[in-house]
Write a protein that holds these residues in place. Structure first.
Motif, mmCIF file in Angstrom:
data_model
loop_
_atom_site.group_PDB
_atom_site.id
_atom_site.type_symbol
_atom_site.label_atom_id
_atom_site.label_comp_id
_atom_site.label_asym_id
_atom_site.label_seq_id
_atom_site.Cartn_x
_atom_site.Cartn_y
_atom_site.Cartn_z
ATOM 1 N N GLN A 69 -21.953 -1.641 -99.536
ATOM 2 C CA GLN A 69 -23.006 -0.637 -99.700
ATOM 3 C C GLN A 69 -24.111 -0.855 -98.670
ATOM 4 O O GLN A 69 -24.640 0.099 -98.099
ATOM 5 C CB GLN A 69 -23.599 -0.703 -101.107
ATOM 6 N N HIS A 70 -24.462 -2.109 -98.460
ATOM 7 C CA HIS A 70 -25.502 -2.438 -97.474
ATOM 8 C C HIS A 70 -25.081 -1.971 -96.076
ATOM 9 O O HIS A 70 -25.888 -1.399 -95.328
ATOM 10 C CB HIS A 70 -25.757 -3.948 -97.478
ATOM 11 N N ILE A 71 -23.822 -2.212 -95.739
ATOM 12 C CA ILE A 71 -23.308 -1.797 -94.433
ATOM 13 C C ILE A 71 -23.333 -0.266 -94.318
ATOM 14 O O ILE A 71 -23.731 0.286 -93.276
ATOM 15 C CB ILE A 71 -21.874 -2.331 -94.229
ATOM 16 N N ALA A 72 -22.935 0.426 -95.385
ATOM 17 C CA ALA A 72 -22.942 1.888 -95.376
ATOM 18 C C ALA A 72 -24.358 2.427 -95.229
ATOM 19 O O ALA A 72 -24.596 3.419 -94.522
ATOM 20 C CB ALA A 72 -22.300 2.421 -96.656
ATOM 21 N N MET A 73 -25.317 1.778 -95.886
ATOM 22 C CA MET A 73 -26.706 2.205 -95.795
ATOM 23 C C MET A 73 -27.221 2.053 -94.363
ATOM 24 O O MET A 73 -27.874 2.949 -93.821
ATOM 25 C CB MET A 73 -27.575 1.396 -96.755
ATOM 26 N N GLN A 74 -26.919 0.919 -93.737
ATOM 27 C CA GLN A 74 -27.356 0.691 -92.359
ATOM 28 C C GLN A 74 -26.717 1.698 -91.406
ATOM 29 O O GLN A 74 -27.325 2.097 -90.410
ATOM 30 C CB GLN A 74 -27.007 -0.730 -91.931
ATOM 31 N N ALA A 75 -25.493 2.100 -91.709
ATOM 32 C CA ALA A 75 -24.784 3.068 -90.868
ATOM 33 C C ALA A 75 -25.179 4.512 -91.195
ATOM 34 O O ALA A 75 -24.674 5.448 -90.568
ATOM 35 C CB ALA A 75 -23.278 2.897 -91.026
ATOM 36 N N GLU A 76 -26.060 4.663 -92.195
ATOM 37 C CA GLU A 76 -26.503 5.985 -92.646
ATOM 38 C C GLU A 76 -25.311 6.850 -93.068
ATOM 39 O O GLU A 76 -25.256 8.044 -92.792
ATOM 40 C CB GLU A 76 -27.331 6.686 -91.566
ATOM 41 N N ASP A 77 -24.367 6.198 -93.734
ATOM 42 C CA ASP A 77 -23.171 6.876 -94.224
ATOM 43 C C ASP A 77 -23.351 7.162 -95.716
ATOM 44 O O ASP A 77 -22.910 6.384 -96.574
ATOM 45 C CB ASP A 77 -21.939 5.999 -93.969
ATOM 46 N N ALA B 54 -19.732 6.604 -102.698
ATOM 47 C CA ALA B 54 -18.431 6.189 -103.214
ATOM 48 C C ALA B 54 -18.469 4.745 -103.704
ATOM 49 O O ALA B 54 -17.873 4.404 -104.741
ATOM 50 C CB ALA B 54 -17.367 6.359 -102.132
ATOM 51 N N LEU B 55 -19.169 3.895 -102.981
ATOM 52 C CA LEU B 55 -19.300 2.491 -103.385
ATOM 53 C C LEU B 55 -20.180 2.353 -104.622
ATOM 54 O O LEU B 55 -19.960 1.457 -105.448
ATOM 55 C CB LEU B 55 -19.872 1.666 -102.231
ATOM 56 N N ASP B 56 -21.163 3.228 -104.752
ATOM 57 C CA ASP B 56 -21.984 3.260 -105.964
ATOM 58 C C ASP B 56 -21.091 3.520 -107.177
ATOM 59 O O ASP B 56 -21.206 2.836 -108.211
ATOM 60 C CB ASP B 56 -23.043 4.354 -105.831
ATOM 61 N N GLU B 57 -20.196 4.481 -107.036
ATOM 62 C CA GLU B 57 -19.260 4.792 -108.116
ATOM 63 C C GLU B 57 -18.374 3.585 -108.429
ATOM 64 O O GLU B 57 -18.130 3.265 -109.593
ATOM 65 C CB GLU B 57 -18.377 5.973 -107.711
ATOM 66 N N SER B 58 -17.906 2.913 -107.371
ATOM 67 C CA SER B 58 -17.024 1.748 -107.550
ATOM 68 C C SER B 58 -17.740 0.624 -108.301
ATOM 69 O O SER B 58 -17.142 -0.050 -109.146
ATOM 70 C CB SER B 58 -16.550 1.226 -106.187
ATOM 71 N N TYR B 59 -19.013 0.431 -107.991
ATOM 72 C CA TYR B 59 -19.790 -0.630 -108.642
ATOM 73 C C TYR B 59 -19.916 -0.367 -110.145
ATOM 74 O O TYR B 59 -19.650 -1.248 -110.971
ATOM 75 C CB TYR B 59 -21.175 -0.712 -108.001
ATOM 76 N N HIS B 60 -20.289 0.855 -110.488
ATOM 77 C CA HIS B 60 -20.466 1.175 -111.907
ATOM 78 C C HIS B 60 -19.131 1.182 -112.649
ATOM 79 O O HIS B 60 -19.059 0.759 -113.810
ATOM 80 C CB HIS B 60 -21.188 2.514 -112.049
ATOM 81 N N LEU C 123 -29.850 10.832 -101.971
ATOM 82 C CA LEU C 123 -29.296 9.809 -101.080
ATOM 83 C C LEU C 123 -30.201 9.517 -99.887
ATOM 84 O O LEU C 123 -30.261 8.381 -99.403
ATOM 85 C CB LEU C 123 -27.918 10.240 -100.576
ATOM 86 N N ALA C 124 -30.894 10.526 -99.418
ATOM 87 C CA ALA C 124 -31.690 10.360 -98.202
ATOM 88 C C ALA C 124 -32.822 9.355 -98.368
ATOM 89 O O ALA C 124 -33.243 8.720 -97.397
ATOM 90 C CB ALA C 124 -32.249 11.714 -97.759
ATOM 91 N N PHE C 125 -33.332 9.180 -99.595
ATOM 92 C CA PHE C 125 -34.502 8.309 -99.755
ATOM 93 C C PHE C 125 -34.348 7.248 -100.846
ATOM 94 O O PHE C 125 -35.267 6.448 -101.065
ATOM 95 C CB PHE C 125 -35.753 9.156 -100.070
ATOM 96 N N HIS C 126 -33.197 7.191 -101.502
ATOM 97 C CA HIS C 126 -33.076 6.307 -102.670
ATOM 98 C C HIS C 126 -32.086 5.169 -102.466
ATOM 99 O O HIS C 126 -31.911 4.336 -103.349
ATOM 100 C CB HIS C 126 -32.666 7.151 -103.886
ATOM 101 N N GLN C 127 -31.449 5.066 -101.311
ATOM 102 C CA GLN C 127 -30.375 4.099 -101.149
ATOM 103 C C GLN C 127 -30.860 2.656 -101.250
ATOM 104 O O GLN C 127 -30.251 1.846 -101.966
ATOM 105 C CB GLN C 127 -29.673 4.328 -99.808
ATOM 106 N N ASN C 128 -31.903 2.312 -100.542
ATOM 107 C CA ASN C 128 -32.368 0.922 -100.545
ATOM 108 C C ASN C 128 -32.796 0.482 -101.944
ATOM 109 O O ASN C 128 -32.473 -0.626 -102.391
ATOM 110 C CB ASN C 128 -33.530 0.752 -99.564
#
Length: 224
Positions: A118-126, A132-138, A169-174
């Motif tokens: 998730q951290h990598i996806a956030m840095q890549a702005e993906d 999808a990873l959020d769903e996987s975590y829950h 998603l644009a402002f809540h990822q971190n």
């Protein structure tokens, strides 16, 4: 839209429904958009009957509105439906997390790996990958509680909530990632009570974000 290519275990109507449901909840089909039965059947490479049946199923769940002589429209986001979906999800997931046992090193690593991705996806702005990873975590939390089937029930209920989550998603990822890590930290030391409290606060964030999201996207929301 690309043509459908899924295992035959699902009916054509099921596959059309799933495709449209995902497109609506991920805002590929925007609230207020007009849907053409003929165009969608052509785009997906299916006859018009399964598309018509999928429209009916979507209308029963409040995602489209079928207007006689006027066509089918994607419904605008209803705050009431969002909050109802959030309530159901919170009740089910919080009940699950109470049953998570002491985690093994491998189980902790499985959750940590998701958060690292998730951290990598956030840095890549993906955003789609992050979601999808959020769903996987829950989902993994439900599975660790021995209640993986509950995630299927949650998926059925949270579509209206997902449209708002997609807009966040644009402002809540971190913030979301930090909250995920806090839940894992609590579970790692066996504090399921703490994990439940953090999960409840995490899922409840949508309610606090709704005014901002509505203000920034007024055309996507139904009138109160």
């Amino acid at each position: 839209m690309k043509k459908l290519s899924s295992p035959q275990i699902l009916s054509i109507t099921d596959r059309v429904f799933d495709h449209l449901f995902q497109a609506i909840t991920q805002l590929e089909l925007h609230p207020g958009a007009k849907l053409s039965e003929a165009e969608i059947s052509d785009q997906l490479g299916v006859s018009r009957q399964p598309v018509r049946d999928a429209f009916f199923r979507l209308s029963q769940r409040g995602y489209v509105q079928i207007l006689p002589q006027r066509g089918t429209l994607v419904t605008r986001i209803s705050e009431e439906q969002v909050l109802n979906a959030m309530f159901i999800r919170m009740a089910l997931e919080c009940a699950c997390i109470e049953d998570v046992p002491a985690l093994s090193a491998d189980q902790i690593k499985s959750l940590s790996d998701i958060l690292e991705q998730q951290h990598i996806a956030m840095q890549a702005e993906d955003g789609p990958k992050f979601n999808a990873l959020d769903e996987s975590y829950h989902q993994r939390l439900c599975e660790l509680a021995g209640r993986g089937h509950i995630w299927s029930l949650i998926l059925e209920q949270k579509g209206h909530l997902d449209r708002v989550r997609w807009l966040s998603l644009a402002f809540h990822q971190n913030e979301a990632l930090t909250e995920h890590r806090g839940i894992l930290d609590a579970l790692t030391i066996g504090r399921t009570d703490r994990a439940k409290s953090l999960l409840k606060a995490h899922l409840n964030k949508v309610q606090h974000m709704l005014p901002q999201i509505r203000e920034e996207n007024p055309a996507l929301f139904a009138e109160k």
